[in-house]
Design a protein around this motif. Structure first.
Motif, PDB file in Angstrom:
ATOM      1  N   VAL A 158      53.917 -10.294 -19.917  1.00  0.00           N
ATOM      2  CA  VAL A 158      52.638  -9.648 -20.138  1.00  0.00           C
ATOM      3  C   VAL A 158      51.727 -10.513 -21.017  1.00  0.00           C
ATOM      4  CG1 VAL A 158      51.568  -7.488 -20.852  1.00  0.00           C
ATOM      5  CG2 VAL A 158      53.956  -7.502 -20.124  1.00  0.00           C
ATOM      6  N   LEU A 177      62.694   7.532 -21.883  1.00  0.00           N
ATOM      7  CA  LEU A 177      61.643   8.548 -21.928  1.00  0.00           C
ATOM      8  C   LEU A 177      62.343   9.893 -21.851  1.00  0.00           C
ATOM      9  CD1 LEU A 177      59.395   6.856 -19.205  1.00  0.00           C
ATOM     10  CD2 LEU A 177      59.331   6.480 -21.678  1.00  0.00           C
ATOM     11  N   VAL A 191      64.637   1.103 -22.509  1.00  0.00           N
ATOM     12  CA  VAL A 191      63.714   2.062 -23.103  1.00  0.00           C
ATOM     13  C   VAL A 191      63.995   3.418 -22.467  1.00  0.00           C
ATOM     14  CG1 VAL A 191      61.885   1.548 -21.426  1.00  0.00           C
ATOM     15  CG2 VAL A 191      61.284   2.608 -23.612  1.00  0.00           C
ATOM     16  N   LEU A 206      54.969   6.559 -17.116  1.00  0.00           N
ATOM     17  CA  LEU A 206      54.634   6.146 -18.481  1.00  0.00           C
ATOM     18  C   LEU A 206      53.495   6.972 -19.072  1.00  0.00           C
ATOM     19  CD1 LEU A 206      55.937   3.736 -20.105  1.00  0.00           C
ATOM     20  CD2 LEU A 206      56.540   3.874 -17.727  1.00  0.00           C
ATOM     21  N   LEU A 257      65.938  -3.185 -19.627  1.00  0.00           N
ATOM     22  CA  LEU A 257      65.002  -4.266 -19.924  1.00  0.00           C
ATOM     23  C   LEU A 257      65.684  -5.617 -20.123  1.00  0.00           C
ATOM     24  CD1 LEU A 257      62.948  -2.313 -22.624  1.00  0.00           C
ATOM     25  CD2 LEU A 257      62.273  -2.676 -20.251  1.00  0.00           C
ATOM     26  N   ARG A 307      60.020  -4.133 -15.492  1.00  0.00           N
ATOM     27  CA  ARG A 307      60.113  -4.296 -16.931  1.00  0.00           C
ATOM     28  C   ARG A 307      58.764  -4.636 -17.544  1.00  0.00           C
ATOM     29  NH1 ARG A 307      63.377  -8.546 -20.630  1.00  0.00           N
ATOM     30  NH2 ARG A 307      61.523  -9.595 -21.328  1.00  0.00           N
ATOM     31  N   ILE A 316      56.204  -1.681 -17.329  1.00  0.00           N
ATOM     32  CA  ILE A 316      56.536  -0.618 -18.284  1.00  0.00           C
ATOM     33  C   ILE A 316      56.140  -1.040 -19.702  1.00  0.00           C
ATOM     34  CG2 ILE A 316      58.519   0.506 -19.395  1.00  0.00           C
ATOM     35  CD1 ILE A 316      59.618   0.998 -16.608  1.00  0.00           C
ATOM     36  N   THR A 317      56.389  -2.299 -20.036  1.00  0.00           N
ATOM     37  CA  THR A 317      55.999  -2.797 -21.353  1.00  0.00           C
ATOM     38  C   THR A 317      54.488  -2.689 -21.544  1.00  0.00           C
ATOM     39  OG1 THR A 317      57.847  -4.328 -21.311  1.00  0.00           O
ATOM     40  CG2 THR A 317      56.116  -4.784 -22.900  1.00  0.00           C
ATOM     41  N   SER A 365      53.156   0.973 -21.678  1.00  0.00           N
ATOM     42  CA  SER A 365      53.550   1.813 -22.812  1.00  0.00           C
ATOM     43  C   SER A 365      52.455   1.883 -23.873  1.00  0.00           C
ATOM     44  CB  SER A 365      54.865   1.320 -23.428  1.00  0.00           C
ATOM     45  OG  SER A 365      54.641   0.202 -24.257  1.00  0.00           O
ATOM     46  N   THR A 366      51.579   0.878 -23.917  1.00  0.00           N
ATOM     47  CA  THR A 366      50.500   0.924 -24.905  1.00  0.00           C
ATOM     48  C   THR A 366      49.133   1.050 -24.235  1.00  0.00           C
ATOM     49  OG1 THR A 366      50.603  -1.474 -24.967  1.00  0.00           O
ATOM     50  CG2 THR A 366      51.716  -0.323 -26.736  1.00  0.00           C
TER      51      THR A 366
END
Lengths: 415, 297
Positions: free
Chosen positions: A71, A412, A410, A132, A322, A96, A99-100, A103-104
């Motif tokens: 990323v 959830l 990770v 997510l 991950l 992976r 999702i990373t 997540s933000t």
């Protein structure tokens, strides 16, 4: 100015890098020396066209192999908003990376090649965005110039995409925008080639989408990171609980409950440095003093009275693996939840998600990187969790490999 | 509705507190530049009314703008923190590194060795840095919590994913972390924050008259340690610093910006990146990545 964080998702040749390049270029966020550097690099690589992907592919290995490793974050702003793009590459490790990045993020821009329409990857990206908790999706139908700017092609893709949404109830709102990233149609400037499209440009849509993070409207959740004890004459009895709001808001005088001790108190003061605040809201950092001398330390959770989640030693969660070393059942990992760390292990895998059909299938077999599974996890100590769909901060955790220290998965938290 | 600065501030303070909570011997890398000054202010806000619970670490090339050192000393005194100085001159004197000679010689690269030695000597297990992802393309790939092996090397291909602000600070003996609370800030955000909070910055950032020389299209500060190439001359110009580093390789901006508002206007409308004038970045296409892999800031 407001901040919007979004992720861009697309298949390999959907033109994602070109789109990001276009957004940055047309908002004047690319600088002369950056442009000159990538022009030089492009011509060294024997290309006539300026390769905008070189803007995001910063590492030597990425430039040599023409791939994006993980990323990358890009920044631009307009008079209305500041934007952070999480650009996740679209090859094997995609799950992976997406999702990373997601997540933000607050929103997802999903690219579709107008010539190919909705493909397997589109379903996958949409599913992950929903998983997510990204409630806002912008579908950018790209390369409209290659389908004669056809309204019918655009509408067919729209209809096809609606079917995916039946499986992703978390996504609250979708916008569809026909674009050509290469020529700039409807990215920043309105296109003359598609008079039938009455909607906003991609940038205009990004400037106006509503940021709906469900965590903001939930009961107060405050994660204590550090206890401030000055121990000097001026602040002799000061005990400030430094932390961050993971959900909701609170004001001075509110009754709160402290976990795990389950004691009650009231908020005496809220500070940010020297500044005295009357209230604090998600996702701000602060320092809170309580009326009573109660047991609070790193890992404590301060919540609004009457809203405290039950403590639990077993959780059900969707796990995404991950680490390239995979994830092992029946082996202890560190479980990091907010500022708390306990031990935990995967007790049972309940299903394995087929990322292509989105069906829950046979749980057997090794857990490898990028796998998404449902699992039950047993814990060495109580955790106080919310459902991920209700509060991201208290509804998520990571598993840390005790041997390699890697972030292995990770989770959830679900029902 | 929260502003972007409130969100960035909350994120940075969260990360700084994680550093203090997760590590035994943290420190803050202080260069005297605007980013480390903002970071120092955020650290004060994070722990107020307690003093900042870790020392500041300055890797001193010996080739400083005098204004930087003056500013550093007064800030450290005001905040009541301990200052640890790693001296590149000392690394040269003891034979740990050999000084570059000739035109364009710089101590920038040597800093890495001094930095690594300072980390070992003080047994630091985590250091805050003011690096931002918008600064440079290798930095765009950097994590908030960035693991360094026992040789202080960065492995960009093998970084830990960071989700939901859950930062994994687990490590083996001898390894350490570099922690970057300003990762998501841009140059403009930093200046807007400085203005909003009324933070003091060294006079170098404002337009002033200085003796300079030009090299490869960049305007550089002249000082007695600089060796001029044939044809280069020293002249006076009105300039300001956009970044502050080693005096021998910090490019200056020709500018009349004399207030924070002027600077914000200038940064918002500039066509050149902040590090565009840094001779240390211009040595090759991946100069920053190569230095970072070797343990640089």
């Amino acid at each position: 100015m407001e901040l919007l964080r979004f992720i861009t998702a697309g298949s390999v040749d959907d033109g994602k890098s070109t789109l990001i390049g276009r957004l940055l270029y047309d908002t004047k966020s690319i600088f002369d020396d950056q442009l000159q550097a990538i022009e030089e690099a492009s011509s060294r690589n024997g290309s006539d066209e300026v390769n905008l992907a070189l803007l995001t592919d910063g590492l030597r290995a990425e430039r040599e192999q023409g791939i994006t490793i993980d990323v990358a974050y890009r920044y631009f702003s307009t008079p209305k908003r500041k934007f952070i793009i999480a650009d996740a590459p679209g090859h094997i490790e995609y799950t992976r990376n997406m999702i990373t990045g997601a997540s933000t993020s607050d929103a997802a821009v999903i690219l579709i090649d107008a010539r190919n329409g909705v493909v397997e990857q589109t379903r996958r990206h949409t599913y992950l965005a929903g998983l997510l908790g990204l409630s806002e999706v912008l579908v950018a139908v790209n390369k409209m110039d290659l389908v004669d700017f056809s309204e019918k092609v655009f509408n067919d893709i729209k209809d096809e995409y609606q079917k995916i949404l039946e499986k992703t109830p978390q996504i609250a709102h979708v916008s569809f925008i026909p674009i050509s990233a290469k020529n700039g149609d409807n990215v920043v400037k309105k296109s003359d080639a598609m008079p039938w499209y009455k909607g906003d440009t991609l940038l205009g849509t990004l400037e106006n989408v509503q940021i709906r993070d469900s965590s903001a409207s939930r009961p107060f959740r405050y994660d204590v990171q550090y206890v401030i004890r000055p121990q000097n004459d001026e602040f002799h009895d000061y005990r400030g609980y430094a932390g961050r709001v993971l959900g909701g808001s609170a004001k001075v005088g509110d009754e709160v409950e402290i976990l795990p001790s389950r004691t009650k108190s009231r908020i005496k003061s809220i500070n940010l440095g020297e500044e005295e605040l009357q209230s604090v809201e998600y996702p701000l950092s602060a320092s809170i003093q309580l009326e009573d001398d109660v047991d609070v330390s790193r890992g404590s959770l301060i919540v609004s009275a009457g809203s405290a989640p039950e403590g639990t030693r077993s959780i059900s969660a969707v796990l995404c693996v991950l680490s390239s070393n995979g994830l092992k059942e029946g082996v202890p990992y560190f479980v990091r939840h907010g500022s708390t760390e306990v031990q935990g292990m995967v007790n049972e895998v309940t299903y394995r998600l087929d990322i292509n059909t989105l069906e829950k299938g046979d749980p057997s077999g090794d857990l490898k990187m990028n796998d998404i599974v449902g699992a039950d996890i047993v814990l060495s100590d109580e955790l106080f969790c919310d459902l991920f769909t209700e509060c991201k901060g208290t509804g998520s955790f990571i598993l840390i490999d005790e041997n390699t220290n890697e972030t292995a998965a990770v989770g959830l938290i679900g029902e | 509705m929260l502003t972007h600065l409130q969100e960035l501030e909350a994120e940075a303070i969260y990360v700084i507190r994680e550093l203090a909570a997760q590590f035994e011997r943290p420190g803050l890398l202080f260069s005297g530049g605007k980013d480390s000054i903002v970071m120092a202010n955020l650290a004060r806000t994070a722990f107020y009314p307690q003093a900042i619970p870790f020392p500041f670490v300055h890797i001193d090339t010996g080739h400083n703008f005098p204004e930087t050192i003056e500013f550093r000393d007064s800030l450290v005194k005001r905040l009541g923190v301990k200052l640890i100085v790693g001296s590149v001159q000392e690394s040269i004197d003891t034979g740990r590194v050999r000084e570059e000679k000739g035109i364009g010689a710089s101590r920038n690269r040597l800093q890495t060795v001094t930095l690594i030695d300072t980390i070992r000597k003080n047994k630091f297990d985590a250091l805050l840095g003011g690096g931002r992802r918008d600064e440079e393309k290798a930095r765009a790939k950097e994590r908030f919590f960035s693991l360094r092996n026992v040789f202080s090397e960065w492995d960009p291909k093998n970084q830990r994913p960071e989700l939901f602000g859950l930062y994994n600070g687990h490590k083996d003996r001898g390894e350490h972390f570099r922690v970057f609370p300003l990762s998501n800030w841009t140059e403009l955000d930093v200046w807007q924050y400085i203005k909003e909070k009324g933070i003091d910055v060294p006079s170098l950032y404002f337009s002033h008259e200085r003796e300079v020389y030009e090299r490869d299209g960049a305007v550089l500060a002249w000082s007695p340690v600089v060796q001029l190439a044939p044809g280069e001359t020293v002249k006076k110009m009105r300039v300001r610093c956009r970044t502050v580093g080693d005096i021998t390789c910090t490019g200056l901006t020709v500018s009349d910006a004399s207030t924070l508002d002027d600077i914000i206007r200038e940064v918002a409308s500039t066509h050149v990146t902040e590090r565009g004038g840094r001779a240390d970045d211009r040595r090759s296409e991946t100069a920053m990545e190569d230095r970072k892999k070797a343990g640089y800031f």
